[in-house]
Design a protein around this motif. Structure first.
Motif, PDB file in Angstrom:
ATOM      1  N   LYS A 189      -1.187   6.535   2.132  1.00 50.03           N
ATOM      2  CA  LYS A 189      -2.560   7.044   2.004  1.00 50.03           C
ATOM      3  C   LYS A 189      -3.547   5.891   1.871  1.00 50.03           C
ATOM      4  O   LYS A 189      -4.608   5.892   2.502  1.00 50.03           O
ATOM      5  CB  LYS A 189      -2.651   7.978   0.792  1.00 50.03           C
ATOM      6  N   GLU A 190      -3.211   4.896   1.060  1.00 49.87           N
ATOM      7  CA  GLU A 190      -4.086   3.728   0.909  1.00 49.87           C
ATOM      8  C   GLU A 190      -4.190   2.948   2.220  1.00 49.87           C
ATOM      9  O   GLU A 190      -5.245   2.398   2.542  1.00 49.87           O
ATOM     10  CB  GLU A 190      -3.546   2.813  -0.189  1.00 49.87           C
ATOM     11  N   TYR A 217       0.843  -1.192   0.000  1.00 45.62           N
ATOM     12  CA  TYR A 217       0.000   0.000   0.000  1.00 45.62           C
ATOM     13  C   TYR A 217       0.885   1.251   0.000  1.00 45.62           C
ATOM     14  O   TYR A 217       2.015   1.224   0.496  1.00 45.62           O
ATOM     15  CB  TYR A 217      -0.878   0.071   1.261  1.00 45.62           C
ATOM     16  N   SER A 218       0.345   2.340  -0.514  1.00 47.78           N
ATOM     17  CA  SER A 218       0.916   3.634  -0.185  1.00 47.78           C
ATOM     18  C   SER A 218       0.408   3.981   1.215  1.00 47.78           C
ATOM     19  O   SER A 218      -0.548   3.371   1.704  1.00 47.78           O
ATOM     20  CB  SER A 218       0.477   4.696  -1.191  1.00 47.78           C
ATOM     21  N   GLN A 223      -6.726   4.341   4.436  1.00 49.47           N
ATOM     22  CA  GLN A 223      -8.084   4.080   3.959  1.00 49.47           C
ATOM     23  C   GLN A 223      -8.505   2.643   4.213  1.00 49.47           C
ATOM     24  O   GLN A 223      -9.708   2.344   4.248  1.00 49.47           O
ATOM     25  CB  GLN A 223      -8.167   4.394   2.463  1.00 49.47           C
ATOM     26  N   THR A 224      -7.539   1.746   4.392  1.00 53.17           N
ATOM     27  CA  THR A 224      -7.844   0.337   4.632  1.00 53.17           C
ATOM     28  C   THR A 224      -7.917   0.023   6.128  1.00 53.17           C
ATOM     29  O   THR A 224      -8.804  -0.702   6.576  1.00 53.17           O
ATOM     30  CB  THR A 224      -6.770  -0.552   3.982  1.00 53.17           C
ATOM     31  N   THR A 242       5.621   1.718  -2.324  1.00 51.25           N
ATOM     32  CA  THR A 242       4.569   1.089  -1.529  1.00 51.25           C
ATOM     33  C   THR A 242       5.169   0.015  -0.620  1.00 51.25           C
ATOM     34  O   THR A 242       6.226  -0.547  -0.915  1.00 51.25           O
ATOM     35  CB  THR A 242       3.506   0.463  -2.439  1.00 51.25           C
TER      36      THR A 242
END
Length: 300
Positions: free
Chosen positions: A205-206, A202-203, A209-210, A249
């Motif tokens: 930011k991602e 993931y980044s 969100q997860t 990532t």
């Protein structure tokens, strides 16, 4: 009397006979196609949620699309395509879709593998009576049609004993275990774990969100670096977020390690700064031991 001349016409050529059933399908798709149950499309699809439809579509692609009856599918695979810019389902959406499909007997869990990965089977069922009459019982699942092989229990090496027909509660418990995070106080050996079974990259930011990464990171920082103030932790987290925009990532575990290393470097840099930058105090004038006059640099 002359007879009329007969002009022969050639009979149109017939296409060569194809294999059984092939004339039913279009051959225009270069990468093949995914077989789908008509019963599902007529008497299941109209009654289920979007989450269940999307999860079923992923299972259908990975099972029917490869002429299988069962297959092991991970949560990350059920979330959808991993191409850059592709839309993906959230983990909670996948969980809700799976629970609904299992509840109505549309799919079954037939095995458990490493890291909680499940093996799924698609069932040929109808659920329309449950919505039109309200008192009908679930239809008995029937193995998929037009398959040449018989159903068999999937066997894989070094997986141990399979759990057949796992319940929905077991599925939920796996999700709670994966998503819940508690700060860990391990000062002797810093084995801080953060969703270690999720190997997807993931980044930052991602990741936020997860998972609840922001609050998780702040909570762990308070435990690992108790001398830091809340303002210092938040300030460093903002700097990490800005830096992450151009970083590669990482898995959730690697992001936690990166965060703790970031704070450790900040702590070290704070400790190495000089504590006192005041100029040295001027020295007092020296006095001659044989008199009260000050000793000067001129001996003449």
């Amino acid at each position: 009397m002359s007879t009329a001349q007969v002009i022969p016409f050639k009979k149109p050529s017939q296409p060569k006979e194809q294999g059984a059933g092939k004339n039913m399908y279009s051959d225009k798709f270069e990468q093949g196609y995914v077989m789908s149950s008509r019963l599902y499309r007529k008497e299941v699809w109209p009654f289920i949620s979007d989450a269940a439809r999307n999860v079923y579509a992923e299972l259908e692609s990975r099972i029917n699309g490869h002429l299988k009856e069962t297959d092991y599918v991970s949560y990350s695979q059920l979330q959808g395509c991993d191409l850059p810019g592709a839309r993906q389902l959230g983990r909670k959406t996948v969980s809700a879709g799976l629970k609904e499909l299992i509840k109505y007997g549309i799919i079954s869990i037939v095995g458990s593998g490493k890291q909680g990965m499940k093996s799924y089977r698609l069932n040929e069922v109808s659920i329309k009576d449950q919505f039109t009459k309200g008192t009908s019982s679930l239809s008995t699942p029937v193995p998929p049609v037009n398959q040449t092989s018989s159903l068999s229990t999937p066997v894989t090496s070094s997986l141990g004993e399979h759990t057949i027909d796992s319940s929905i509660d077991t599925l939920d418990n796996n999700e709670i275990t994966r998503e819940k995070f508690e700060p860990q106080n391990r000062s002797m050996m810093s084995f801080i774990e953060y969703h270690p079974r999720d190997l997807k990259s993931y980044s930052l930011k991602e990741l936020t969100q997860t998972y609840s990464a922001q609050s998780d990171f702040q909570s762990q920082a308070k435990v690992s670096f108790p001398d830091f103030t809340d303002e210092q932790i938040l300030s460093q987290l903002k700097k990490l977020a800005q830096w992450s925009l151009s970083a590669e990532t990482r898995s959730p575990q690697k992001w936690m390690t990166c965060w703790l290393n970031w704070l450790s470097n900040f702590q070290n840099s704070s400790q190495t700064k000089p504590a006192n930058n005041k100029p040295p105090a001027p020295q007092k004038p020296k006095h001659h031991r044989y008199g009260s006059g000050a000793v000067s640099g001129d001996n003449s």
